[in-house]
Write an enzyme that holds these catalytic residues in place. Structure first.
Site, PDB file in Angstrom:
ATOM      1  N   SER A 222      63.334  79.685  92.227  1.00 18.14           N
ATOM      2  CA  SER A 222      62.071  79.803  91.971  1.00 18.14           C
ATOM      3  C   SER A 222      61.749  80.301  90.682  1.00 18.14           C
ATOM      4  O   SER A 222      60.637  80.210  90.235  1.00 18.14           O
ATOM      5  CB  SER A 222      61.387  80.225  92.979  1.00 18.14           C
TER       6      SER A 222
ATOM      7  N   LYS B  52      59.708  78.367  87.836  1.00 19.92           N
ATOM      8  CA  LYS B  52      58.072  78.037  88.051  1.00 19.92           C
ATOM      9  C   LYS B  52      57.630  79.050  86.802  1.00 19.92           C
ATOM     10  O   LYS B  52      56.355  78.539  86.451  1.00 19.92           O
ATOM     11  CB  LYS B  52      57.505  78.744  89.230  1.00 19.92           C
TER      12      LYS B  52
ATOM     13  N   SER C 101      54.391  81.656  94.865  1.00 18.90           N
ATOM     14  CA  SER C 101      55.643  80.843  94.758  1.00 18.90           C
ATOM     15  C   SER C 101      55.598  79.467  95.480  1.00 18.90           C
ATOM     16  O   SER C 101      56.511  78.903  95.977  1.00 18.90           O
ATOM     17  CB  SER C 101      56.819  81.575  95.269  1.00 18.90           C
TER      18      SER C 101
END
Length: 389
Positions: A60, A63, A115
């Site tokens: 993640s 991102k 997230s």
């Protein structure tokens, strides 16, 4: 011979110990993470490096790129309509509903703070129509705007794909770029936020726990999928230096955070950012004059007494009290025209070094040709004499 042996020894040691980046203290840092990098966020100097160029799965922390692309190449004031595809993505979500209308700014906040994988897909589809097209944009962005070469994205959220890869060094550079954007910095540092969605009304808390626990930590993102292990990108600032730490593939979340804090402590305890201001004073070496057009920042040990001057190559040289070189930087040479040159400015171009080299090349070529013709003529005379005799 001694100098030759010393040089060879240094080269061999460099090949054997490529992880040495800056200072001796890093030898005593033991990390669980398979790869890690610590940089000065202002100078970009690498302070610590453990397999920083090794290809890894980011999870993640992807991102970070999705967010900065949305901020710089999208419009935060846009209203985004959520699709069924965004709603159905797996993993961490902000529980968007199909047909729900959300501002781009809110989606970026849900993406970075909580997230939200669904927020990432909604952003991608709004900007480029599909995840695939947006992923191509991400790849162009990091290559053309950030200047990294070892990163490739297949999606905006970081769920596992064999081709979705990065390195610790690349992520540090990408984060350095992103943190220069005021909107990104503000969102990345948000500790908590009221979320009011169609199906989810709650308070979301930043998933990067150090953002909530340490005042000097200013962002940015954590991640996990089984193939990547625990990944973490962290920015932090104190009076002497701004740092960016990247840790990839730790065994546990706690290990990733411990590694990160060890890196931050090492950076804050030992290093400082210094600035040579562009005051337009000239630096002179012989008959040449140089100028520093923009402020130059460099990283060195904390509380260093330093000096700067210019060398024969037109470089700004930064030294310590013992005269040891700390850093060098290219200066801009001031071209000074003579009185004769000034009077002929409108009549002819001043002769450049390239022109001078071309002139000498022509002269040498003519000289060689003359010698060759002379030799040929001499040989012919000799042959002619042998014939008559």
């Amino acid at each position: 011979m001694l100098l030759f042996r010393t040089t060879i020894t240094i080269l061999i040691l460099t090949l054997i110990f490529p992880l040495q980046a800056f200072g001796e203290g890093q030898d005593h840092i033991t990390l669980n993470s398979e790869a890690a990098v610590l940089i000065d966020a202002n100078s970009g100097e690498v302070i610590y490096d453990k397999y920083g160029d090794q290809t890894m799965y980011p999870a993640s922390i992807t991102k970070i790129i999705t967010a900065i692309v949305a901020i710089e190449e999208g419009n935060l004031d846009d209203t985004v309509t959520v699709s069924e595809e965004a709603r159905s993505v797996s993993g961490t979500r902000v529980y968007l509903e199909p047909g729900e209308k959300v501002s781009m700014e809110t989606l970026v906040k849900g993406l970075l703070i909580n997230s939200g994988n669904d927020a990432g897909v909604a952003i991608a589809e709004h900007i480029d129509g599909s995840v695939e097209a947006f992923s191509e944009r991400m790849n162009r962005f990091v290559k053309e705007k950030v200047g990294v070469e070892d990163t490739h994205f297949e999606n905006p959220h970081g769920l596992y794909d064999a081709e979705h890869v990065t390195t610790a060094q690349d992520m540090a550079k990408i984060t350095q770029y992103a943190m220069q954007n005021e909107s990104f910095r503000e969102i990345a540092a948000t500790k908590q936020m009221k979320w009011e969605g169609e199906s989810w009304d709650t308070t979301i808390y930043n998933h990067h726990k150090l953002v909530r626990q340490r005042e000097d930590v200013t962002g940015v993102k954590n991640g996990f999928v089984s193939q990547s292990g625990f990944t973490l990108v962290t920015s932090a600032t104190q009076d002497n230096i701004d740092l960016i730490a990247v840790t990839l593939k730790a065994n546990t979340a706690d290990a990733a955070y411990k590694d990160t804090e060890a890196l931050l402590d090492y950076g804050f305890d030992n290093f400082q950012t210094y600035t040579v201001e562009a005051d337009y004073d000239t630096y002179e070496f012989g008959d040449s004059k140089f100028v520093l057009e923009d402020d130059y920042v460099f990283t060195a040990e904390k509380n260093l007494n330093w000096h700067h001057n210019v060398n024969e190559r037109g470089q700004l040289v930064i030294t310590d009290d013992e005269g040891e070189t700390i850093d060098t930087h290219e200066l801009t040479e001031i071209v000074q025209a003579s009185a004769t040159d000034k009077s002929q400015t409108n009549k002819e171009k001043p002769q450049t070094k390239t022109n001078q080299i071309s002139l000498w090349g022509t002269i040498i070529g003519i000289a060689v040709l003359v010698v060759v013709l002379f030799v040929i003529k001499t040989i012919r005379k000799r042959r002619k004499r042998r014939f008559f005799y």
